[in-house]
Scaffold this active site. Structure first.
Site, PDB file in Angstrom:
ATOM      1  N   LYS A  21      -7.976  19.362 -15.777  1.00  0.00           N
ATOM      2  CA  LYS A  21      -7.473  20.379 -14.843  1.00  0.00           C
ATOM      3  C   LYS A  21      -7.810  21.785 -15.326  1.00  0.00           C
ATOM      4  O   LYS A  21      -8.266  22.636 -14.548  1.00  0.00           O
ATOM      5  CB  LYS A  21      -5.951  20.220 -14.665  1.00  0.00           C
ATOM      6  CG  LYS A  21      -5.338  21.115 -13.601  1.00  0.00           C
ATOM      7  CD  LYS A  21      -4.102  20.491 -12.998  1.00  0.00           C
ATOM      8  CE  LYS A  21      -2.914  20.548 -13.931  1.00  0.00           C
ATOM      9  NZ  LYS A  21      -2.156  21.832 -13.795  1.00  0.00           N
ATOM     10  N   SER A  22      -7.625  22.049 -16.603  1.00  0.00           N
ATOM     11  CA  SER A  22      -7.897  23.379 -17.142  1.00  0.00           C
ATOM     12  C   SER A  22      -9.360  23.766 -16.980  1.00  0.00           C
ATOM     13  O   SER A  22      -9.693  24.896 -16.608  1.00  0.00           O
ATOM     14  CB  SER A  22      -7.512  23.438 -18.628  1.00  0.00           C
ATOM     15  OG  SER A  22      -6.131  23.256 -18.802  1.00  0.00           O
ATOM     16  N   ARG A  26     -11.234  26.718 -14.449  1.00  0.00           N
ATOM     17  CA  ARG A  26     -12.094  27.754 -15.024  1.00  0.00           C
ATOM     18  C   ARG A  26     -13.523  27.666 -14.496  1.00  0.00           C
ATOM     19  O   ARG A  26     -14.185  28.693 -14.328  1.00  0.00           O
ATOM     20  CB  ARG A  26     -12.057  27.652 -16.555  1.00  0.00           C
ATOM     21  CG  ARG A  26     -10.733  28.158 -17.145  1.00  0.00           C
ATOM     22  CD  ARG A  26     -10.523  27.655 -18.571  1.00  0.00           C
ATOM     23  NE  ARG A  26      -9.346  28.249 -19.197  1.00  0.00           N
ATOM     24  CZ  ARG A  26      -8.099  27.842 -18.988  1.00  0.00           C
ATOM     25  NH1 ARG A  26      -7.855  26.858 -18.137  1.00  0.00           N
ATOM     26  NH2 ARG A  26      -7.085  28.418 -19.622  1.00  0.00           N
ATOM     27  N   GLY A  93       0.358  27.358 -11.885  1.00  0.00           N
ATOM     28  CA  GLY A  93       0.546  28.473 -12.796  1.00  0.00           C
ATOM     29  C   GLY A  93      -0.771  28.973 -13.351  1.00  0.00           C
ATOM     30  O   GLY A  93      -0.949  30.180 -13.568  1.00  0.00           O
ATOM     31  N   ARG A 121       8.887  31.076 -11.605  1.00  0.00           N
ATOM     32  CA  ARG A 121       8.307  31.096 -12.944  1.00  0.00           C
ATOM     33  C   ARG A 121       7.991  32.529 -13.362  1.00  0.00           C
ATOM     34  O   ARG A 121       7.309  33.261 -12.653  1.00  0.00           O
ATOM     35  CB  ARG A 121       7.071  30.208 -12.987  1.00  0.00           C
ATOM     36  CG  ARG A 121       7.432  28.751 -12.770  1.00  0.00           C
ATOM     37  CD  ARG A 121       6.229  27.864 -12.523  1.00  0.00           C
ATOM     38  NE  ARG A 121       5.437  27.661 -13.719  1.00  0.00           N
ATOM     39  CZ  ARG A 121       4.404  26.834 -13.784  1.00  0.00           C
ATOM     40  NH1 ARG A 121       4.028  26.156 -12.706  1.00  0.00           N
ATOM     41  NH2 ARG A 121       3.732  26.687 -14.898  1.00  0.00           N
ATOM     42  N   ASP A 312       1.587  20.090 -22.634  1.00  0.00           N
ATOM     43  CA  ASP A 312       1.693  19.348 -21.375  1.00  0.00           C
ATOM     44  C   ASP A 312       1.980  17.869 -21.586  1.00  0.00           C
ATOM     45  O   ASP A 312       2.393  17.178 -20.644  1.00  0.00           O
ATOM     46  CB  ASP A 312       0.404  19.495 -20.558  1.00  0.00           C
ATOM     47  CG  ASP A 312       0.256  20.878 -19.956  1.00  0.00           C
ATOM     48  OD1 ASP A 312       1.288  21.549 -19.753  1.00  0.00           O
ATOM     49  OD2 ASP A 312      -0.884  21.289 -19.695  1.00  0.00           O
ATOM     50  N   LYS A 339       8.001  25.548 -17.048  1.00  0.00           N
ATOM     51  CA  LYS A 339       6.931  24.819 -16.375  1.00  0.00           C
ATOM     52  C   LYS A 339       7.380  24.539 -14.938  1.00  0.00           C
ATOM     53  O   LYS A 339       8.264  25.212 -14.409  1.00  0.00           O
ATOM     54  CB  LYS A 339       6.619  23.528 -17.148  1.00  0.00           C
ATOM     55  CG  LYS A 339       6.008  23.777 -18.527  1.00  0.00           C
ATOM     56  CD  LYS A 339       4.615  24.358 -18.422  1.00  0.00           C
ATOM     57  CE  LYS A 339       3.924  24.454 -19.759  1.00  0.00           C
ATOM     58  NZ  LYS A 339       2.538  24.958 -19.644  1.00  0.00           N
ATOM     59  N   ARG A 343      11.424  21.237 -18.359  1.00  0.00           N
ATOM     60  CA  ARG A 343      11.087  19.882 -18.794  1.00  0.00           C
ATOM     61  C   ARG A 343      11.942  19.388 -19.953  1.00  0.00           C
ATOM     62  O   ARG A 343      12.059  18.179 -20.151  1.00  0.00           O
ATOM     63  CB  ARG A 343       9.593  19.802 -19.127  1.00  0.00           C
ATOM     64  CG  ARG A 343       8.723  19.865 -17.876  1.00  0.00           C
ATOM     65  CD  ARG A 343       7.246  19.851 -18.182  1.00  0.00           C
ATOM     66  NE  ARG A 343       6.479  19.859 -16.934  1.00  0.00           N
ATOM     67  CZ  ARG A 343       5.194  20.171 -16.835  1.00  0.00           C
ATOM     68  NH1 ARG A 343       4.516  20.497 -17.931  1.00  0.00           N
ATOM     69  NH2 ARG A 343       4.580  20.155 -15.669  1.00  0.00           N
TER      70      ARG A 343
END
Length: 428
Positions: A21-22, A26, A93, A121, A312, A339, A343
């Site tokens: 995902k990261s 990007r 986020g 957040r 995560d 988050k 969590r």
């Protein structure tokens, strides 16, 4: 509608997990402000990453999406256009915080907002350094979405980060692309470095010296092709499942093992996990296949510099701790409170429903493992990582369990339950 999870005696087979995902986020962002076309394979078609695509389309970037690849037709560092409407970031986020860095240096006004979770957040840790660089950014009640960002001249800064956060670091570095003079960030501990790796691949002058990263603003970025490896955060659920269920043997192919992301492997191995790295390869991002087999886990201490490398994965790591013998202490994880849900509170509450001995602390949890767990009706808090973690926990429980709002897994892993079922079928 709830999803029913029945216990499993074992899981066996080989799987792939969705793209990281990261890196997917990007690849779109950097491809949009590069010169030329960026071809992305392995892109995560989850809701968060689709939010990133939507935002850049609204700023005039042509992005082609097919089953085989995503092609971003870059407009260059100074080619983004003023959006005609609000930039909606959904539940993401990463989209919200990184986009703030890019928008801070644009010659137009824009407004960012997300869903109900994003609106709760805090964005203050991003706003403060961006303002220090000269950004004109305002939020609801000072630090909440919606955020409005107006044109401003940015200057490079030397900024000591109060916490190790890849989102914070990346936002500052992205603003640094449009600043006058170099930008330096100093981390208290190393966080994931996908931004630095990708910027180097695009031709930026970015230097890392320990936890100090310095960017000299480039005249241009050159597009490159990006192969997105499988997300180790998604692989983590099946790593834990393979460890805690007897007679299990799972191979997860093509997983990204960037050293800033492999804290989950270090933590599980410290608990006695049998995890083997196979077929190691990769260029910009290291990749391998992971083979995991049933193991007798024991408690451990998880904290300090390890936390940014597995932030995560902590929810599913708490599940492993509940099954392990002995006590596991998770500390220095205050970031979990901000988050998609709190969590720490969520995992404490949901694991307690199974009969696990879990105590919430200010910065983590103390889990006394080894008890037989029983099925329960779990709340997901609309948090994909809580939902998937409790699904893995349910496999090791006596009796059936249910998970409310299972659709929230689509944020990062739309086919999670199908993948889980495939490992059951392989074992028939």
């Amino acid at each position: 509608m709830s999803h029913i999870v029945t216990p499993a005696s074992s899981l066996r087979g080989a799987i792939t997990v969705p793209g990281d995902k990261s890196i997917s986020h990007r690849a779109v962002m950097f491809g949009a402000i590069a010169e030329g076309d960026t071809h992305i394979t392995g892109f995560l078609m989850g809701e968060d990453c689709l939010s990133t695509i939507s935002c850049f389309r609204k700023m005039g970037v042509d992005i082609t999406v097919s089953d085989q690849e995503v092609i971003v037709h870059g407009v260059g560092l100074h080619g983004l256009k003023a959006p005609a409407e609000l930039l909606y970031t959904g539940n993401s986020g990463t989209t919200t915080r990184l986009l703030c860095g890019i928008l801070a240096g644009q010659p137009f006004t824009s407004t960012l907002n997300g869903d109900a979770s994003i609106q709760k957040r805090p964005m203050g840790r991003i706003i403060q350094p961006l303002r220090q660089m000269g950004a004109d950014i305002e939020g609801r009640e000072g630090n909440l979405c919606p955020l409005t960002i107006k044109p401003a001249s940015l200057k490079g800064v030397r900024y000591e980060m109060p916490v190790a956060s890849a989102q914070l670091k990346s936002s500052i570095l992205l603003a640094g692309l449009f600043a006058d003079g170099k930008t330096t960030v100093i981390e208290p501990a190393a966080s994931r470095d996908h931004t630095e790796r990708m910027l180097r691949g695009l031709g930026a002058d970015i230097q890392s010296n320990g936890t100090e990263i310095t960017l000299v603003p480039p005249l241009t970025l050159r597009a490159m092709d990006v192969i997105v490896p499988g997300d180790i955060s998604s692989a983590a659920y099946f790593l834990v499942a393979g460890l805690i269920l007897p007679d299990s043997d799972i191979t997860i192919r093509n997983v990204g093992v960037n050293p800033t992301r492999t804290g989950i492997l270090d933590a599980l191995e410290a608990m006695g996990a049998d995890i083997e790295r196979l077929n190691e390869r990769g260029d910009v991002e290291p990749v391998c296949d992971l083979r995991v087999r049933s193991s007798r886990l024991h408690g451990t201490e998880i904290g300090g510099d390890l936390i940014p490398r597995l932030i995560d994965e902590l929810p599913v790591l708490a599940v492993a701790a509940a099954v392990a013998e002995g006590t596991t202490t998770i500390r220095d994880a205050q970031e979990l409170k901000v988050k998609e849900s709190n969590r720490i509170a969520a995992m404490t509450a949901e694991l307690s429903r199974t009969g696990a001995d879990v105590q919430e602390t200010d910065d983590g949890m103390v889990i006394c493992g080894g008890k037989q767990l029983h099925g329960a009706d779990f709340t997901s808090y609309a948090d994909h990582r809580v939902a998937m973690s409790m699904a893995i926990c349910a496999l090791a429980c006596e009796g059936n369990s249910s998970i409310d709002d299972p659709a929230c897994v689509a944020i990062s892993y739309p086919t999670f339950f199908e993948t889980l079922d495939s490992l059951r079928r392989t074992n028939l």
